[in-house]
Design an enzyme around this catalytic site. Sequence first.
Site, PDB file in Angstrom:
ATOM      1  N   CYS A 106       0.839  -1.198   0.000  1.00 38.28           N
ATOM      2  CA  CYS A 106       0.000   0.000   0.000  1.00 38.28           C
ATOM      3  C   CYS A 106       0.873   1.247   0.000  1.00 38.28           C
ATOM      4  CB  CYS A 106      -0.966  -0.034   1.180  1.00 38.28           C
ATOM      5  SG  CYS A 106      -2.321   1.127   1.000  1.00 38.28           S
ATOM      6  N   HIS A 235      -3.417  -5.627   1.049  1.00 43.03           N
ATOM      7  CA  HIS A 235      -2.701  -5.829   2.311  1.00 43.03           C
ATOM      8  C   HIS A 235      -2.594  -7.311   2.678  1.00 43.03           C
ATOM      9  CE1 HIS A 235      -2.522  -1.636   3.857  1.00 43.03           C
ATOM     10  NE2 HIS A 235      -3.536  -1.463   3.018  1.00 43.03           N
ATOM     11  N   GLU A 237      -0.713  -8.541   4.988  1.00 51.27           N
ATOM     12  CA  GLU A 237      -0.553  -8.649   6.448  1.00 51.27           C
ATOM     13  C   GLU A 237      -1.906  -8.515   7.154  1.00 51.27           C
ATOM     14  OE1 GLU A 237      -0.154  -5.999   4.749  1.00 51.27           O
ATOM     15  OE2 GLU A 237      -1.053  -4.364   5.906  1.00 51.27           O
TER      16      GLU A 237
END
Lengths: 275, 1029
Positions: A106, A235, A237
């Site tokens: 990002c 994302h 994570e």
Amino acid sequence: MPQQIKAIVITGNGTNCEMEMAHACRLAGFDEVDIVHISELLCGTKRLDDYHFLNLPGGFLDGDDLGSAKAGANRILHAAVAGSEELLFDQFARFIAAGKLILGVCNGFQLLVKLGMLHGLDGIYDRQTATLTFNDSGRFEDRWVHLRANAASPCIFTRGLQGIYLPVRHGEGKFIPRDAGILQRLHRQNLIALQYSDGEYREATMDYPGNPNGAVDAVAGICNETGRIFGLMPHPEAYHHRTNHPRWTREELPEEGMGLALFRNAAVFLRSESL
Amino acid sequence: MPVKPADGFIAELSPLPFIRASVMYTRHSESLRLKEAAREKEMAHRIEIGFREGVRDALGEKIKKRINNDLRIPADSVKTIEIYTIDSDLGPSDLDAAACGPLSDPVIQETAIDCGIARGFDWLIEVGFRPGVTDNVGKTACEAIALLTGKPTRVYTSRQYVICGSLTRADAERIASELLANDLIQHYDIFDGKTWDTAAGIKPYVPRVLGENCPRTEEIDLNVPDAELIRISQERVLALTLDEMRILRDYLKNDAVLARRKKAGLGAAMTDAELECIAQTWSEHCKHKIFNARITYEGEGDTREIDSLFSSCIKKATREIRERMGAGDWCLSVFVDNAGIIRFNDGWNLVFKVETHNSPSALDPYGGALTGIVGVNRDPFGCGKGAKLIFNTDVFCFAPPDYDAPLPKRILHPRRIFEGVREGVEHGGNKSGIPTVNGCIVFDKRYLGKPLVYCGTGGIMPSRIAGVPTHTKEILPGDLIVMTGGRIGKDGIHGATFSSEELHEGSPVTAVQIGDPITQKKMTDFLLIARDRGLYRAITDNGAGGLSSSVGETACLSGGCELDLKNAPLKYPGLNPWEILISESQERMTLAVDPAKRDEFLELARKMDVEATVVGRYTDSGLFHVRYGDQTVALIEMCFLHDGLPQMNLRAVWTLPCHPEPDFSEPSDLGAALKAMLSRLNICSKESVVRQYDHEVQGGSVVKPLTGAVNDGPSDAAVLRPLLDSFEGIVVANGLCPRYSDIDAYHMAACAIDEAVRNAVAVGAPLDRLAGLDNFCWCDPVQSEKTPDGEYKLAQLVRANEALYDLTTAYGVPCISGKDSMKNDYQIAGVRISIPPTLLFSTLGKMEDVRKAVTMDVKRPGDLVYILGKTYRELGGSEWYALNDAIGNGVPKVNAAAAKTLYEKLHRAMMAGLVASCHDCSDGGLGVALAETAFAGEWGLAVDLKAVPAEGIERNDELLFSESQSRFIATIRPEAQQAFEAALAGCTFARIGKVIPEGVLRIECLGGQKIIEESLASLKAAWQKPLAY
């Protein structure tokens, strides 16, 4: 004795996904994971050279006030490291030259792109050849998207993946290459590692909201020629456990979140290399 | 001990001329006004950045759409150009490096220096900030250029909107004033394409604040007639009553006080700094005078005395609940700090606070709401030893966006308020990296005068640091007062007193400010490290009242303070001491630092690029002592400052209103009625807002605001994991139902509490681990000439508080913190608009295992559908009556005992894994809940209304849309039927149907004749349409 592998997660000036990024690194098996404030790099108390895996997490560097990650890129290009002759950028260049891994997510992807570090075409790592700009909708959006992986890509992180389901959370994620030549090269060299796609990961899509930002050729993530530097808007994570999945209460899902695969690939690769 | 001036003080100020004012009172508006620099400055340059030909300008397109749709002006295209005005003498190469470097994107943008970039347009509107207004982009540009060129500079930003279309100048004026610029904080210029000269462009305009370097302190003689006292209070926006002004007057007649003042060089008149400081401290906003008043309540043929609603209802309930919990009490710090603190587990505490930012949001929706969210962030952050922020929850109350009557003076269109507030909270929350986990939006035309902007933030802190508990605060005499974060400007002056009044003609523009989430994020990053290293002893935030409140309140812990305002870092010179003292400039925390830790603290701040300045020290002198250099500007006894305000005496008179009962028959097409209900603004999907908030940053999201087969059903509450290596979780929910206060604020409050509790229970929170937060937004409840019905409004407040006591004690859900905002009225030119009395009740729960959370979407065909709870003929104040232009009288009433049993048993059933889906019935009742459950899960339902346990209902529309409380729709796997029914034995519940594979909602009506059959797609479309992007 397997190689000890160390990950660094850089934070500060508006970065905000450092906790879950570090968590994902730990779950993926890194021996050491440090969240390091950029001021520690600039003071010289921490050095990139001591790590193998550099994480640039999501957030709003300097508020994205001059365009996403622009002021952040300016800092890395021009800020000096105290007590040394070098700029912070020199440490980045050395890290890349050593063949270590970099993952930008990002805002971290935006940073890599604005630095020009990601494309690394012809070994040049400080010239911007593409950009990430405002979503076609003109809005920040948080939504989950399907991503088709390019099996032919040299990308270390997406090895073995067919597709992946992750959230995007950005207002400036629309990928635009500088010109047709750059885009052709990205395709030809299979540097487009992830594209927004249909739900079965078969076809890249230009349709909103599957392609949430109008990215050219549905580009969601690209790597450099060595496959060791990778940036993506979604994302990974944020999907480290099945309870992160928006439909975990209604679907049978594996315990581990899909996003961890990228970090595991990084760990496996680094264990096998001697860097 | 003299305090050393801090490094980096930006301007040398001349010695303080102490003016002995011979006039009783001098207007200060002259010094308040921010002076503009000359329009044409020799050394200033303009860098313009525009998109290259063929690159899509998404912002421009969005603006065009709003010009077309909101203003109904036929613009053909809008393009945007960013302007950086550089206020320093950079040479051409530096300017070029800045323009082509950090300020532009070489792939998609082009730049121009000192000439225009726009061409071929009909109208050009340039919008920039007024002097002194926070310019976050300008600040970032300034830092970037300094890093790039090594030269200090000032940068101001503005934006051009380049418009094509056959528009008149009047159209352009409207676009500028009604959409693009807020006159309070921005200025605009309009250029006609016909006379535009691209080469010449626009001359630089530098909105620099030109300060006079002569800080002044005035003395105000309060030994004057009452009429003068009133005038002083009004003209200075002190919001003090005559009684309060008299107390100040009398305070200065005390010999001991006078002697002490004389020693410090002060006379028998009050300084402006003292007067302003006391006004902040004694404001309704800070002191909650109404909540602490002695109230004589008359109603229902009975008169009783209430000694402080806060003590006798809210605090008393929490005390009793905690006593009942005994050794298991998990409350740690309630009502004493910036936020409430409860135990999460052995190692961690949770912190929660909800605030409002209504008045500023009325004047500048974007800045007001942004400041609201980053402001409430500082409450948990400044609570105990300081908490890491883990979630935001936001609730807005607006007038309907389709409002089409003429707007009263100074009121912005509700659509503009909506979008401005939405965007302010988006920037404040997203840029701070705090997930906005849930919220809601309520529409009522009475929010036209003041919108309500509730912003809540939760945090987590280790329960001990270096063995010391983190939920308490200690300050020792001798500790240094250190201010960190942003600098002080004139912004936010009089915020506390301004919000203690209705919005009126003279409401101060300086009360409006713009938050800077990144400066705050940098500060919180730094302070969390400082906290863990033990570098400070106590922390608090600078919110309402600025330093006067933050230092004034924390000084109670040591017993006094000595503050030197000359050390305070300023944004620009020219602030008077009183302004420095009460400025509400954002992004500042006040710390108590042990002198032994001073150097380490300041060094860490310097390293992390955060401003930190010693501005004084805490003492045990019993005095609030403020100096400017050597000159004392305020000397107030701590006990007078904090306890000098006598209790207010108020009268409340309750009469139950009687509304006409509606007279309409059951509609023949109930399917159409259901769709009309789903399209109600208060019921329809808020996805367009939700998606623009990051609800999963920090990686612990478990139940998201949108859920179901295609991620778009409405969740009842949020579940998240604050610690990623644990499955323990927290639940966050809200309840508010202002429409019911049209009938009885007691039931409005009871229903709000029930809603917040049942929403939390619906996703899996246990009742015995739920904490509550009360947030009262009221219309002025003090009887006066302008509020002739104040006694009734106060009675409503009393009744709402009594409901709060009754419900929280019945459920065992203690309030741990709260807030009130009492003057949500608008009064200009004879127009008075008052909000409906509104209680937002928020709950924070602890879940042992988030993997047992339940979502509201139906899961699979064949599952059984149950309704839990009983339905009564309770349509008073309902959405169904509102749709039929009625209020009625049969307001929903909570049966707390029955509800508590249901909530406990339902929770056990959920934890046993017996519940596939659970959705609460709220606005729109059973009908809406069934539709939402079905279309969220994309499986149909076949339901028989005859099976619904009900009392006093004979009509289908009433059964479908009654808003009786404490009800759920649950779906259960057939194999779990027996265990589920056994688990709920003793509660009112019934199996009313099953989940079917067809995509329809099929409802068999009472009497067995009629059937509703609607496709899920059509129901969902009706629900999604009203507020779609």
